[in-house]
Each structure stands twice: as C-alpha cells, then as structure tokens.
Design an enzyme around this catalytic site. Structure first.
Site, PDB file in Angstrom:
ATOM      1  N   SER A  89       5.868  49.711  76.927  1.00 36.88           N
ATOM      2  CA  SER A  89       6.095  49.124  78.030  1.00 36.88           C
ATOM      3  C   SER A  89       7.327  49.665  78.715  1.00 36.88           C
ATOM      4  O   SER A  89       8.224  49.706  78.301  1.00 36.88           O
ATOM      5  CB  SER A  89       6.024  47.754  78.000  1.00 36.88           C
ATOM      6  OG  SER A  89       6.265  46.961  79.196  1.00 36.88           O
ATOM      7  N   GLU A 119      -6.956  46.244  72.080  1.00 33.09           N
ATOM      8  CA  GLU A 119      -6.602  44.984  71.837  1.00 33.09           C
ATOM      9  C   GLU A 119      -6.008  44.303  73.073  1.00 33.09           C
ATOM     10  O   GLU A 119      -5.118  44.577  73.191  1.00 33.09           O
ATOM     11  CB  GLU A 119      -5.490  44.952  70.503  1.00 33.09           C
ATOM     12  CG  GLU A 119      -5.548  43.446  69.728  1.00 33.09           C
ATOM     13  CD  GLU A 119      -4.540  42.609  70.367  1.00 33.09           C
ATOM     14  OE1 GLU A 119      -5.075  41.541  71.226  1.00 33.09           O
ATOM     15  OE2 GLU A 119      -3.370  42.718  70.212  1.00 33.09           O
ATOM     16  N   CYS A 168      -0.928  36.658  72.679  1.00 31.74           N
ATOM     17  CA  CYS A 168      -2.390  36.811  73.087  1.00 31.74           C
ATOM     18  C   CYS A 168      -3.276  35.905  72.207  1.00 31.74           C
ATOM     19  O   CYS A 168      -4.396  35.542  72.610  1.00 31.74           O
ATOM     20  CB  CYS A 168      -2.841  38.219  72.997  1.00 31.74           C
ATOM     21  SG  CYS A 168      -2.645  39.036  71.294  1.00 31.74           S
ATOM     22  N   GLU A 181      -5.772  33.775  81.256  1.00 30.80           N
ATOM     23  CA  GLU A 181      -4.824  34.018  80.335  1.00 30.80           C
ATOM     24  C   GLU A 181      -3.585  33.572  81.226  1.00 30.80           C
ATOM     25  O   GLU A 181      -3.191  34.467  81.872  1.00 30.80           O
ATOM     26  CB  GLU A 181      -4.842  35.161  79.651  1.00 30.80           C
ATOM     27  CG  GLU A 181      -3.693  35.287  78.582  1.00 30.80           C
ATOM     28  CD  GLU A 181      -3.742  36.611  77.756  1.00 30.80           C
ATOM     29  OE1 GLU A 181      -3.369  36.763  76.610  1.00 30.80           O
ATOM     30  OE2 GLU A 181      -4.161  37.551  78.378  1.00 30.80           O
ATOM     31  N   LYS A 220       3.457  55.742  74.634  1.00 29.39           N
ATOM     32  CA  LYS A 220       4.014  54.963  75.587  1.00 29.39           C
ATOM     33  C   LYS A 220       4.513  53.536  75.286  1.00 29.39           C
ATOM     34  O   LYS A 220       3.565  52.711  75.640  1.00 29.39           O
ATOM     35  CB  LYS A 220       3.152  55.322  76.901  1.00 29.39           C
ATOM     36  CG  LYS A 220       3.845  54.728  78.376  1.00 29.39           C
ATOM     37  CD  LYS A 220       3.071  54.476  79.269  1.00 29.39           C
ATOM     38  CE  LYS A 220       2.480  53.144  79.717  1.00 29.39           C
ATOM     39  NZ  LYS A 220       3.803  52.291  80.021  1.00 29.39           N
TER      40      LYS A 220
END
Length: 500
Positions: A198, A270, A304, A402, A196
């Site tokens: 985004s 992750e 990230c 974040e 899948k």
C-alpha cells in the site's frame, strides 16, 4: 445520535521518535536484489496517522518500473523453482530468523506508519515469523493423488509445479503480516514475485527487503512502491505475470480481476468482510462481550474478519448490550508512544477517518443510537471513539457495508431461521461466529452460514495450519495452510504408456 464517548481525549505520548533516522529502510524500489530509484522521479508521501505529520516519501512507481521488476523475477524464477523443497525451506527458515532478529525495529516502524499500539505490531511480527516457519515445513510435505494405472497400460503421475511469476498487492491494515502471508507460500511453492505494498504503509515491507536482501537470490523477491492505477494495474495486466494475488477492498479486487482477464491469468483475492456474530439466548453473554472486546476492536477495527455485526436474540439483547458497553468503556485510546496499556490507535489515514466518520454521521441521521462512542475524538491524528450502535434495523447501511473502524452494530432476531437468513443477507462471505451452549446448534448453524470461516464460541482466532479466505464478495483463494501452497502452484498430469 446520543453518544457517551469512551474517552474525552486521546492519550498522547512523548515527542521522542519511535524510529531513528538510521533505522529507516532505503526509500527506493527493491528490484533484482538491490534498492533502485524509479524511472519517474515522482514521490508519494507517507504520513503518521497518530499526528498527521509527514514521515517520509517513497517512489511513485510506474508501469516501466514494474516491467523491470518482472524481467528480474522471470529470470530468477527458473533456478529458484528448480531447487528442492528442502533447499527452499532452509532459505525460508533463514528469513524467519532475520525477521525475529529485527523484530523490535519492524514493530516500531509498523506502529509509526500505521498508528498501531506496539503490542499489536509485535504480534504482527510474531505472526510473520510463524508464517515463514510454517510454510518452510509445509512446502516439504505436499501430497497429491497417488501414482497409478488409472487407464489400462498407462501410469499417471501428478506433478505440483510453481505457478511462475506472481504479482502481489498488499493492504495497509497489516502491511508486514499480509506481506508474509503472501510471500511465504509464493516462495515455498517455487515462484518469484513482484510486490506492491500500500502506498500508505510501505515502510515495513521495504525494511523486510533490506534485512533479507542477502538471504534470497536476486530477483526472487521484488518491491515496486506506488499507486494502484499505475503499479497495481500493470501487475494485473502484465503478460509475463502468471498469477496476481491481492488482499484489499472489494472494489480493488474487482478492478484487478477485470484487468487480469485480458491475459487469462489466475487471480487470488482476499477482500472485505462484514462478520456476523450470532448470539443465541443460551450463550454465555459475558464471554461473548469479553471476546468481542478484542475481536471487534483489534487494530482499531481495521480488520476484515472483525466481529463488527452482532445479531443477538431479542430476549437477551438489553443485557448483552450493557455487558459489551462496559467492556468498551475500559479501552485506552492513544498513540503508540503513550504507554504499553494503549489498546486503540488511530485510523490509518485522513481519508479513511473521514469515511468512517461519514458512516457515523449517516447512522445518526438514520436514527441509530450510540450506546457508547459515536464520534471522532479531538486533537491531531485520525482517532474515532470505540463505538457500539444500537437500534439497528435490518438492512441498515451500518450493518451491511464494511465500515472498517472501531464500530460494532447490534441487531436483534426472534428465532434461529431469522438469524441465519439475516446473517447471510450481506454481499460478503469471509467470516462469522455462532455463540450457543446447544451442541446440536453449534454444528448445524455453521453449515448454513455462507462464510469461509465460522467460529463457534470464539471469534478471530487464526492459525497457520488452517485456511483463511471467503466466499461471495469477499473473494476466492485461500491464505495460510497447505491450501495457500496449492493456490500458488499448478497441477500437471504426466501419463506414461508402458504397454508391452
């Protein structure tokens, strides 16, 4: 919050489209080797973040669509897993060749869908090619415990088998590259998968399926587009999926792990990061500032492992801040058609733009200072000025959470123990860096930092040969390297009684 904007305007390119209509992939699911419509008929809009205009729409998949894809994947996995490593390697090398051949259109699609500068998208394409080539070779060279008699009269053999059918959920910040990071080791280890992408950035994943449709056996690689509550949840709960792998936010990871618990399937996560950059007084400050120009702001900070949280020794903080601001001041902000020198593009969506803008507004209310940037930029599209925040106290929201945008915070520390303690005081554990000329410190401090990757005198340098993954809230499991192949396979012990 006093702010000096990096630029007063976003550079705009021509009105010419990056991608011609006939270069788009089929806007359907890809199941069992063919593009097919979804069962619901619902569609999800895909928006150009550089101008906010609709690009196209893709199917809003359902649990039923996932079920069809999993059935195909289960049927295809057995024969695929029974191939020799050399046979699977040849297929992966062919995939790499196809990506390379179609690199130009893949890069333009990526820039259209994400707003990335073309140079960034081309780098993603090159990284995807190398990922498939590395995994094609690594899959032929797995090692394990030597066969032998570890109990009297019994010979033990360790087998490395495919995990089975893998559900994959990829993020919007690197749609093509993160798909490659998962697809290549999953296939190299002998698994099939249902992916899948985004819902915001599905185009290059669908294009990848189109260009390799005749390379992979039908059913080995499947794509179901759609939303997390429908498609993602079904991947996590489906009883015939053996492992689910996600790259995404911490909240998404928690949801997937919880849902996967009902079927006790393995989970590979992750997740987010908030990388501390620990700058000691003896560091080459100019080199740090120059490195952070890329490591903090690459892909508009939507990374990230971005070098987004600087902890600098108080004795050199003012000098370092000045050097970093000068680096940031030279950025060219614009859309992908505005020239090869554009380095900073928009954020991926209006929702994410509003989220980052909200961080900046709260930072202003909390008394933080923008040495440069600090605000959205005018005009269409979802652009935020590259920003350096100073006067950041310990525990500030901007330094702990974040932000995932072109924003760097600068804190100060007084001694090594404080730097280590403050660096570790975050729920994340993905990446960090240490900057020093002291040889002993360069070995000792990384051991005390609780992060999956710690660079010394560099940041955000990756290679397919070494693992990528985190601790704590950043998840578990490893991408890249032979460790990814181990994560996507299972170990079986066969013991043979040969007593006579």
């Amino acid at each position: 919050m006093n702010a000096t904007l990096t630029t007063t305007a976003v550079r705009r390119g021509s009105d010419a489209e990056l991608v011609a209509k006939d270069e788009f992939p089929p806007l359907q699911h890809f199941i069992d080797g063919a593009f097919v419509d979804g069962e619901s008929g619902g569609r999800t809009p895909v928006v150009n973040p550089a101008n906010g205009r609709l690009i196209c729409d893709v199917p809003e998949g359902t649990a039923g669509d996932v079920d069809v894809a999993v059935t195909a994947a289960r049927r295809a996995q057995g024969p695929w897993g029974e191939l020799t490593p050399a046979e699977r390697s040849a297929v992966l090398l062919s995939v790499a060749e196809r990506i390379e051949e179609h690199g130009d259109v893949l890069a333009r699609l990526e820039s259209l869908n994400t707003g990335k500068p073309l140079a960034t998208s081309l780098d993603d394409v090159a990284g995807s090619v190398d990922t498939f080539r590395f995994m094609a070779g690594a899959g032929r060279a797995l090692t394990s415990l030597a066969a032998g008699d570890y109990a009297a009269d019994h010979t033990s053999v360790i087998l490395r088998e495919p995990a089975g059918v893998v559900g994959v959920i990829t993020p919007w910040n690197y749609p093509l590259l993160m798909a490659a990071w998962k697809i290549a080791p999953v296939l190299a280890a002998g698994n099939s998968l249902v992916l899948k992408p985004s819902e915001q950035t599905p185009l290059t994943t669908l294009k990848l399926a189109e260009i390799i449709a005749d390379v992979l056996p039908a059913g080995v690689f499947n794509i179901v587009t759609g939303l997390g509550p429908g498609v993602g949840e079904r991947l996590a709960t489906h009883p015939d999926i053996d492992l689910v792998a996600l790259t995404g936010s911490v909240n998404s990871g928690k949801a997937v792990a919880a849902a996967a618990g009902d079927t006790v399937k393995r989970v590979h996560l992750e997740l987010g990061g908030k990388a501390p950059v620990v700058v000691f007084a003896d560091a080459d400050l100019a080199a740090v500032a120059e490195s952070l120009r890329t490591a903090a702001f690459y892909n508009s900070g939507q990374e990230c492992g971005a070098a987004c949280r600087v902890l600098v020794h108080e004795s050199v903080a003012e000098e370092f801040t000045g050097l970093l601001v000068e680096q940031v001041r030279s950025f060219v902000v614009g859309d992908p058609t505005a020239g090869d020198d554009v380095e900073i593009g928009p954020l991926v969506s209006e929702a994410h733009f509003n989220r980052v803008a909200g961080f900046l507004e709260r930072a202003k209310k909390d008394g933080l200072t923008a040495a440069i940037g600090g605000a959205p930029l005018d005009g269409p599209g979802f652009f935020i000025a590259p920003t350096v925040l100073t006067n950041v106290p310990a525990g500030a929201e901007a330094s702990q959470n974040e932000i995932f945008g072109p924003v760097v915070t600068i804190e100060t520390f007084s001694d090594e123990d404080e730097a280590i303690k403050r660096s570790n005081e975050t729920p994340y554990g993905l990446a960090a860096s240490v900057w020093t000329r002291d040889a002993a410190r360069s070995i000792d401090v990384p051991r005390k930092l609780h992060f999956g990757t710690v660079w010394v005198n560099s940041h955000l340098v990756l290679a397919n040969e070494v693992p990528w993954g985190g601790f704590k809230g950043s998840g578990y499991g490893r991408d890249l390297s032979i460790y990814a192949l181990e994560d996507f396979s299972r170990t079986k012990h066969v013991m043979i009684n040969h007593a006579r």
